[in-house]
Design a protein around this motif. Structure first.
Motif, mmCIF file in Angstrom:
data_model
loop_
_atom_site.group_PDB
_atom_site.id
_atom_site.type_symbol
_atom_site.label_atom_id
_atom_site.label_comp_id
_atom_site.label_asym_id
_atom_site.label_seq_id
_atom_site.Cartn_x
_atom_site.Cartn_y
_atom_site.Cartn_z
ATOM 1 N N VAL A 168 57.476 37.557 -57.272
ATOM 2 C CA VAL A 168 57.021 38.798 -57.907
ATOM 3 C C VAL A 168 55.747 39.300 -57.244
ATOM 4 O O VAL A 168 55.619 40.490 -56.906
ATOM 5 C CB VAL A 168 56.775 38.574 -59.419
ATOM 6 N N ALA A 169 54.799 38.395 -57.036
ATOM 7 C CA ALA A 169 53.533 38.777 -56.405
ATOM 8 C C ALA A 169 53.767 39.298 -54.993
ATOM 9 O O ALA A 169 53.157 40.301 -54.570
ATOM 10 C CB ALA A 169 52.582 37.580 -56.383
ATOM 11 N N ASP A 170 54.659 38.635 -54.260
ATOM 12 C CA ASP A 170 54.948 39.059 -52.880
ATOM 13 C C ASP A 170 55.641 40.421 -52.860
ATOM 14 O O ASP A 170 55.343 41.267 -52.004
ATOM 15 C CB ASP A 170 55.845 38.018 -52.190
ATOM 16 N N LEU A 171 56.561 40.648 -53.789
ATOM 17 C CA LEU A 171 57.260 41.929 -53.846
ATOM 18 C C LEU A 171 56.284 43.073 -54.113
ATOM 19 O O LEU A 171 56.369 44.137 -53.482
ATOM 20 C CB LEU A 171 58.339 41.902 -54.937
ATOM 21 N N LEU A 172 55.361 42.856 -55.029
ATOM 22 C CA LEU A 172 54.375 43.887 -55.341
ATOM 23 C C LEU A 172 53.474 44.165 -54.139
ATOM 24 O O LEU A 172 53.190 45.321 -53.818
ATOM 25 C CB LEU A 172 53.537 43.461 -56.544
ATOM 26 N N ALA A 173 53.047 43.096 -53.486
ATOM 27 C CA ALA A 173 52.166 43.259 -52.321
ATOM 28 C C ALA A 173 52.903 43.925 -51.162
ATOM 29 O O ALA A 173 52.373 44.840 -50.516
ATOM 30 C CB ALA A 173 51.623 41.898 -51.891
ATOM 31 N N ASN A 174 54.131 43.483 -50.904
ATOM 32 C CA ASN A 174 54.897 44.047 -49.784
ATOM 33 C C ASN A 174 55.263 45.507 -50.043
ATOM 34 O O ASN A 174 55.275 46.330 -49.117
ATOM 35 C CB ASN A 174 56.166 43.218 -49.546
ATOM 36 N N SER A 175 55.578 45.825 -51.302
ATOM 37 C CA SER A 175 55.908 47.225 -51.641
ATOM 38 C C SER A 175 54.701 48.122 -51.411
ATOM 39 O O SER A 175 54.824 49.252 -50.914
ATOM 40 C CB SER A 175 56.360 47.320 -53.099
#
Length: 256
Positions: A176-183
């Motif tokens: 979840v954290a990676d998805l938010l950061a990558n987005s």
């Protein structure tokens, strides 16, 4: 008379000798006084240095001791809050304490204390995660907090809601954290914009059968179009709700 004269001569000589000896003694006394005067000055200087060392060492040590006592008290208080909120057993409390201290010493989480880690876990439990999922999600939550420059409590709420909305386990918190950061990196939005959009529309997206990956991709595209944050999430939520419960006219058009 000659004898009397000799007596005076001898007396005069004795007086001269006495005065000479007295001058010698006086000189010796002055020398001793000078030596003691120097010793006194050195003593005073040493006393002054000692006083400065006492102030320079005692005050910081005292301050450090006070800070340590406060930190221990804060950690204990947060632990009590975690127990009250989660209903954790004694064994789980030991796990929480050990994990919090481990995260507080983690060099990849600068500025994070054991109390901060315990607070983040408390917020994850409040967000509806189980204790086991909370332990798994704790580090990712703190990483999100640091990356987005938001409070631990806010980061925990974001992660907890995302996991709950899409039915994900606690070990998916790092995803979840990676998805938010990558987005955010791939769009005109910030991590917080992605997070607020996820909070606003994530539950409905999950109900509509959308994955969290698809949802974050959609809000990143909307950010590039100038629709960011909760506005993006609300817009997607409204659209998905319309698709799930279309009007008769809309349903007819979709069939056609």
């Amino acid at each position: 008379m000659a004898e009397v004269g000799n007596i005076f001569v001898r007396i005069g000589a004795s007086i001269d000798e006495f005065e000479k000896n007295m001058r010698t003694v006086q000189q010796q006394l002055e020398d001793v006084q000078k030596k003691f005067s120097g010793t006194k000055a050195v003593g005073e200087q040493l006393a002054s240095v000692g006083k400065k060392l006492t102030i320079g060492l005692t005050l910081p040590i005292g301050a450090m001791a006070g800070a340590s006592i406060k930190a221990a008290a804060d950690f204990e208080s947060m632990g009590n809050t975690f127990r009250a909120v989660s209903g954790a057993t004694s064994e789980q409390m030991v796990q929480m304490s050990e994990l919090a201290k481990q995260l507080g010493n983690d060099i990849t989480l600068p500025g994070t204390s054991a109390t901060d880690a315990a607070a983040a876990m408390t917020e994850l439990v409040k967000a509806g995660l189980s204790i086991d999922d909370t332990f798994k999600a704790a580090k990712a939550t703190l990483q999100l907090s640091a990356a987005a420059q938001i409070g631990n409590a806010e980061a925990a709420t974001i992660v907890g809601q995302a996991l709950n909305s899409f039915g994900l386990a606690g070990d998916k918190a790092i995803m979840v954290a990676d998805l938010l950061a990558n987005s955010a990196n791939a769009s005109a939005g910030e991590i917080t914009d992605m997070a607020y959009a996820l909070q606003a529309g994530g539950s409905v997206a999950a109900m509509a059968g959308q994955s969290i990956n698809d949802f974050t991709t959609a809000i990143a595209l909307m950010a590039n179009a100038g629709i960011v944050g909760s506005d993006a999430g609300t817009s997607l939520k409204t659209m998905l709700m319309s698709l799930m419960s279309p009007t008769d006219k809309a349903a007819k058009l979709m069939k056609e």
